[in-house]
Design a protein around this motif. Structure first.
Motif, short mmCIF file in Angstrom:
data_model
loop_
_atom_site.label_atom_id
_atom_site.label_comp_id
_atom_site.label_asym_id
_atom_site.label_seq_id
_atom_site.Cartn_x
_atom_site.Cartn_y
_atom_site.Cartn_z
N THR A 188 40.80 26.99 38.79
CA THR A 188 41.59 26.90 37.57
C THR A 188 41.10 27.90 36.53
N GLN A 189 39.76 27.96 36.41
CA GLN A 189 39.20 28.86 35.41
C GLN A 189 39.50 30.32 35.76
N ALA A 190 39.36 30.63 37.05
CA ALA A 190 39.61 32.01 37.49
C ALA A 190 41.07 32.39 37.22
N MET A 191 41.98 31.50 37.56
CA MET A 191 43.40 31.79 37.34
C MET A 191 43.70 31.92 35.85
N ASP A 192 43.12 31.01 35.05
CA ASP A 192 43.34 31.08 33.59
C ASP A 192 42.88 32.41 33.03
N LEU A 193 41.69 32.83 33.49
CA LEU A 193 41.13 34.09 32.97
C LEU A 193 41.96 35.29 33.41
N LEU A 194 42.42 35.24 34.66
CA LEU A 194 43.24 36.37 35.13
C LEU A 194 44.56 36.43 34.37
N ASN A 195 45.10 35.25 34.04
CA ASN A 195 46.32 35.24 33.22
C ASN A 195 46.02 35.76 31.82
N LEU A 196 44.84 35.36 31.32
CA LEU A 196 44.46 35.78 29.97
C LEU A 196 44.36 37.30 29.84
N VAL A 197 43.80 37.93 30.89
CA VAL A 197 43.62 39.39 30.80
C VAL A 197 44.85 40.15 31.34
N GLY A 198 45.89 39.40 31.65
CA GLY A 198 47.13 40.04 32.06
C GLY A 198 47.20 40.42 33.52
N LEU A 199 46.40 39.74 34.34
CA LEU A 199 46.43 40.04 35.78
C LEU A 199 47.01 38.89 36.59
N GLY A 200 47.77 38.05 35.90
CA GLY A 200 48.34 36.87 36.55
C GLY A 200 49.19 37.20 37.76
N LYS A 201 49.83 38.39 37.72
CA LYS A 201 50.70 38.74 38.84
C LYS A 201 49.98 39.56 39.91
N SER A 202 48.74 39.90 39.65
CA SER A 202 48.01 40.76 40.61
C SER A 202 46.80 40.05 41.20
N THR A 203 46.85 38.72 41.22
CA THR A 203 45.66 37.99 41.67
C THR A 203 45.35 38.25 43.14
N ARG A 204 46.37 38.61 43.93
CA ARG A 204 46.15 38.82 45.38
C ARG A 204 46.19 40.29 45.77
N THR A 205 46.25 41.17 44.77
CA THR A 205 46.24 42.60 45.09
C THR A 205 44.79 43.05 45.26
N LEU A 206 44.52 43.83 46.29
CA LEU A 206 43.13 44.26 46.51
C LEU A 206 42.66 45.13 45.33
N ASN A 207 41.39 44.99 44.99
CA ASN A 207 40.84 45.72 43.84
C ASN A 207 41.04 47.23 43.98
N ARG A 208 41.00 47.71 45.22
CA ARG A 208 41.11 49.16 45.39
C ARG A 208 42.52 49.66 45.08
N GLN A 209 43.46 48.72 45.01
CA GLN A 209 44.83 49.12 44.68
C GLN A 209 45.12 48.99 43.19
N LEU A 210 44.12 48.54 42.43
CA LEU A 210 44.32 48.35 40.99
C LEU A 210 43.94 49.63 40.24
N SER A 211 44.59 49.83 39.08
CA SER A 211 44.26 51.00 38.26
C SER A 211 42.92 50.76 37.56
N LYS A 212 42.40 51.82 36.95
CA LYS A 212 41.11 51.72 36.27
C LYS A 212 41.16 50.67 35.15
N GLY A 213 42.28 50.71 34.42
CA GLY A 213 42.45 49.75 33.34
C GLY A 213 42.51 48.32 33.85
#
Lengths: 293, 259, 316
Positions: C133-158
């Motif tokens: 719950t905390q991990a999901m809340d934090l990911l939503n908080l930082v605006g990554l709610g839709k990218s929780t299952r995207t591999l880190n290597r596919q994420l931008s630097k930001g």
């Protein structure tokens, strides 16, 4: 026009393929024959040859290992031989005992670690050891001669293993196997010698054996440089020929071959006594096999 | 905090990364090679080649699994530093030993899984050609897995001392060379003064005795008895002690290392 | 200022605030490529009170990251000490209360943000549904709610920086240590991060961060510490600093009435500058008593950037 450009390029490429053989002699003149084998002029052939030889050598060593049921034996080191000669330790007795790579407890400084190794590795006291049936190694001889058809030792030993026992069918198989080896190594004294032996001793077919040994004699006489194994085979050829000429009542030929052989191998006792020699008994036959191994 | 849960989390991270990085594809390719090789042997007829097939399988399994264990574990810590993934880890309320040990367990897990996959493929290939599986084969698998723990420990220790490539190279040299050096010592001892035995024993004791865990020679050949229980116990003790010594050395270097 | 113990905002001080960070005579050195020792931090002393937001400023190579690393126990100080909530910074108990965002953070490329946070959360002592719950809340908080299952290597630097921010907030830390917090973030990301930090501040979290974004620092901080060449060169409360940086100009028609006033010979207008309001009021009174006409009074807000540059130049 631009649409058809790739097609035109392809057509040119195909056409140049047809024209290439015609211009090849101009651009790549035929090299004069150097008298060298492929493996001596082509790196890839040399590399492949090295690989084949290495695999075959490895298989040869593994075969020896399986004949000892996995127990790894080792020869004496130079130092051990030296110590033996000086008489400080009986190095010769070590050899007779059957020196294993994993040492016996009394020659191991490692204590418990040594005990563990003797319990985990294929180790046993090899004093007066026996061998597993060479028949189990037969497929390996087949494998190593398939990988390296010029490996004469593999053909010779494989043939000897096949011809073991008294089954005439096995003897036929052995002859076939050795003939296959002879095809790959037409000047092999070792293989010819083994074929002659199988024909003479196993099949008692002296008529067929004599031409084989004669062929070997002829090759030997025309060979300028011989290694130790070939010299041994060449000596055997003379021994067998004298014996076979004697058995087939051809005393002149027997005398002639013995005299010729003694010129090449003057110290050979068998040849010097060839006039009196008998065909080998069953025991001699087994000895011959042991010698082979 | 429960240390076991920390170690498990770290090990799971290593395993997950390894799976996603498709390291296990290498294992699958190696397995395919094994199956093909077995097929080539089948061409010559398996009758009489059982020992050879088993021996070859044991050698290939031993070699491949050791290489995989070295390469996986040798890269673990240096890559953490190089890729800067280490900082968020060490910022957590865990000790550096926990980090090392968790990573070590992860390396062992990857090595074991790779080995077991290779074992399964090899067993399948051999059984297709009718090679009988004997109880000593199970002992072979078990002891080999214990040996891989020592391999991972040595590799991890070296990786905290040098660059990843140097660590991997040195691991190969030490792990494959130690058995040759041991053999050399034994041969030298046969003509040496008995007084030097303690000296030889020390050198031998320092070397990782990974070859002791390899009973491939017994498993491949016929009529060898199972390895006695006391030997398995002694090897398990050796594995624990030697790995602990290696991890202690790693920790001694890593605990005060500036990151 | 070297080795100077600045007036503390915490630990038995007048206002009774407790210390979150206490750095005493900290010296950090590295071995250079030529084998010589390089002093990254020299006798640094400062403290940060609980609930404070403190900006740690300095030019490149000033020793900010070394100080932060020492605070996190990544680097063993040559001498001195770093206490976090009264305990040595390298102790596990102190680190259990810290959320840390490294300067250049990389996260396992083959894990996704949720797995990354799960891993760090487990190391933080969180488990099961609470962790999820905390991990999901934090990911939503930082605006990554839709990218929780995207591999880190596919994420931008930001986006990776957002993963970093989320991981630093795991376990609701009492102290946030952020190294170059806004690096790699776009303006929207910065705005969001600012809001997160302000929210954390409202909840009483102590925030200690280094940044080159002085506008950011000005907006968020209670206090700034300026460091150069491993030494503390200045420390200011942002509120006081703003009033200190404010300048006043008085324009009047006639001869100069104070020292430093300049008169335009063509127009006859005199301009005088003052650092404080009382000085300005006094000058206006003086001008009016002399019978001169006051034309204009101008207030100039000084910039933190200018102050920072001056402080560094002064220290140099």
């Amino acid at each position: 026009m631009r649409r058809y450009f790739p097609l035109i390029v392809c057509a040119f490429a195909i056409a140049s393929g047809f024209v290439a053989p015609a211009v090849e002699p101009e651009v790549r003149p035929k090299a004069e024959a150097s008298g060298l084998h492929a493996h001596e002029t082509h790196a890839s052939a040399s590399l492949l040859g090295q690989f084949r030889t290495s695999i075959t050598s490895w298989l040869w060593l593994r075969t020896d290992l399986y004949l000892h049921n996995g127990v790894e034996m080792r020869p004496l080191t130079d130092q051990e031989l030296e110590v033996g000669q000086q008489g400080v330790t009986s190095a010769e007795s070590l050899h007779k005992e059957g020196l294993t790579v994993v040492p016996a407890a009394e020659r191991d400084f490692r204590g418990t670690l040594g005990d563990i190794e003797r319990a985990t590795r294929a180790y046993k006291n090899m004093e007066g050891h026996s061998h597993s049936s060479p028949l189990m190694a037969l497929p390996l001889y087949r494998l190593m001669t398939w990988i390296e058809p010029t490996f004469e030792e593999g053909w010779r030993t494989g043939g000897a293993v096949l011809a073991m026992g008294t089954d005439p069918h096995q003897h036929e198989l052995a002859i076939d196997f050795l003939m296959e080896g002879l095809k790959a190594n037409p000047k092999s004294l070792m293989i010819l010698n083994q074929i002659g032996f199988t024909l003479a001793v196993k099949k008692k077919d002296y008529g067929k054996a004599i031409p084989i040994f004669e062929q070997a004699r002829n090759i030997g006489l025309h060979t300028k440089v011989m290694n130790e194994a070939d010299q041994e085979s060449f000596r055997d050829v003379y021994r067998w020929l004298t014996l076979l000429y004697r058995e087939t009542n051809q005393p002149e030929k027997q005398q002639m071959v013995a005299t010729e052989g003694l010129k090449i191998f003057p110290d050979d006792v068998v040849l010097s006594k060839s006039g009196e020699a008998q065909m080998p008994t069953h025991k001699d036959e087994e000895d011959h096999h042991d010698h082979d191994h | 905090m429960n240390k076991i849960l920390i170690w498990r989390a770290l090990a799971r991270g290593v395993l997950l990364e390894s799976i996603r990085r498709k390291d296990l594809w290498v294992v699958a390719i190696l397995g395919f090679i094994i199956v093909c090789s077995a097929g080539a042997l089948g061409f010559f007829g398996m009758s009489g080649l059982e020992s050879f097939a088993k021996d070859l399988a044991a050698s290939v399994l031993g070699g491949f699994s050791t290489i995989l264990a070295i390469v996986t574990t040798g890269r673990l810590m240096p890559e953490e530093t190089k890729n800067r993934t280490l900082y968020p880890l060490v910022a957590r309320p865990i000790s550096r030993f926990d980090l090392l040990f968790g990573k070590f367990l992860g390396g062992v897990a990857v090595a074991w899984i790779s080995f077991l996959i290779l074992c399964a493929l090899t067993a399948l290939a051999l059984s297709i050609f009718g090679v009988k599986m004997e109880p000593i084969m199970l002992q072979y698998v078990m002891l080999k897995m214990m040996g891989l723990v020592v391999v991972c420990a040595v590799s991890l220790m070296l990786s905290t001392l040098m660059t990843p490539s140097a660590a991997v190279t040195m691991s190969f040299v030490i792990l494959f060379g130690s058995s040759m050096l041991s053999r050399g010592l034994l041969m030298a001892f046969s003509t040496a003064d008995p007084g030097v035995a303690p000296f030889y024993r020390v050198i031998n004791g320092v070397l990782p005795q990974v070859s002791l865990f390899d009973i491939g020679g017994r498993a491949a050949n016929t009529n060898w008895r199972l390895v006695p229980l006391w030997v398995i116990g002694a090897l398990a003790t050796y594995m624990v002690l030697y790995s602990a010594a290696m991890l202690s050395l790693s920790w001694a270097k890593f605990r005060r290392q500036a990151l | 200022m070297n080795g100077l113990r600045l007036p503390s905002n915490c630990a038995d001080t007048d206002d009774g605030m407790k210390c979150a960070i206490e750095v005493n005579n900290l010296c950090v050195s590295y071995r250079g490529k030529d084998g010589r020792s390089i002093q990254a931090v020299q006798n640094l002393s400062f403290s940060v009170g609980q609930g404070e937001v403190v900006g740690f400023l300095g030019p490149n190579g000033a020793g900010k990251s070394s100080t932060l690393k020492s605070m996190m126990g990544f680097v063993q100080p040559k001498s001195g000490e770093c206490l976090v909530f009264g305990e040595p910074s390298w102790s596990e108990s102190s680190r259990s209360r810290i959320g840390y965002l490294p300067e250049v953070a990389m996260y396992y490329p083959h894990l996704n943000p949720l797995e990354t946070l799960t891993l760090y959360g487990e190391l933080q002592g969180l488990r099961g549904q609470r962790l999820y719950t905390q991990a999901m809340d934090l990911l939503n908080l930082v605006g990554l709610g839709k990218s929780t299952r995207t591999l880190n290597r596919q994420l931008s630097k930001g986006m990776l920086q957002r993963v970093g921010i989320a991981q630093s907030l795991l376990g609701s830390p009492d102290l946030l240590v952020l190294d170059e917090v806004t690096s790699g973030l776009d303006p929207i990301g910065r705005q969001e991060l600012r809001e997160i930090m302000l929210d954390m501040r409202r909840h009483g979290t102590t925030i200690f961060f280094s940044s080159h974004e002085l506008a950011e620092v000005e907006m968020l901080c209670d206090r700034i510490l300026i460091i150069d060449q491993g030494k503390l060169v200045d420390e200011k409360h942002v509120g006081n600093l703003k009033s200190n940086l404010r300048k006043f100009s008085l324009c009047y028609l006639g001869a100069p009435q104070s020292e430093g006033a300049l008169t335009n010979s063509t127009t006859g207008i005199t301009t005088a500058r003052f650092d404080s309001k009382p000085e300005l009021i006094e000058a206006i009174a003086q001008v009016q008593s002399a019978g001169l006409e006051v034309l204009d009074v101008v207030t100039e807000e000084g910039s933190l950037e200018q102050y920072f540059i001056e402080a560094i130049q002064e220290a140099a």
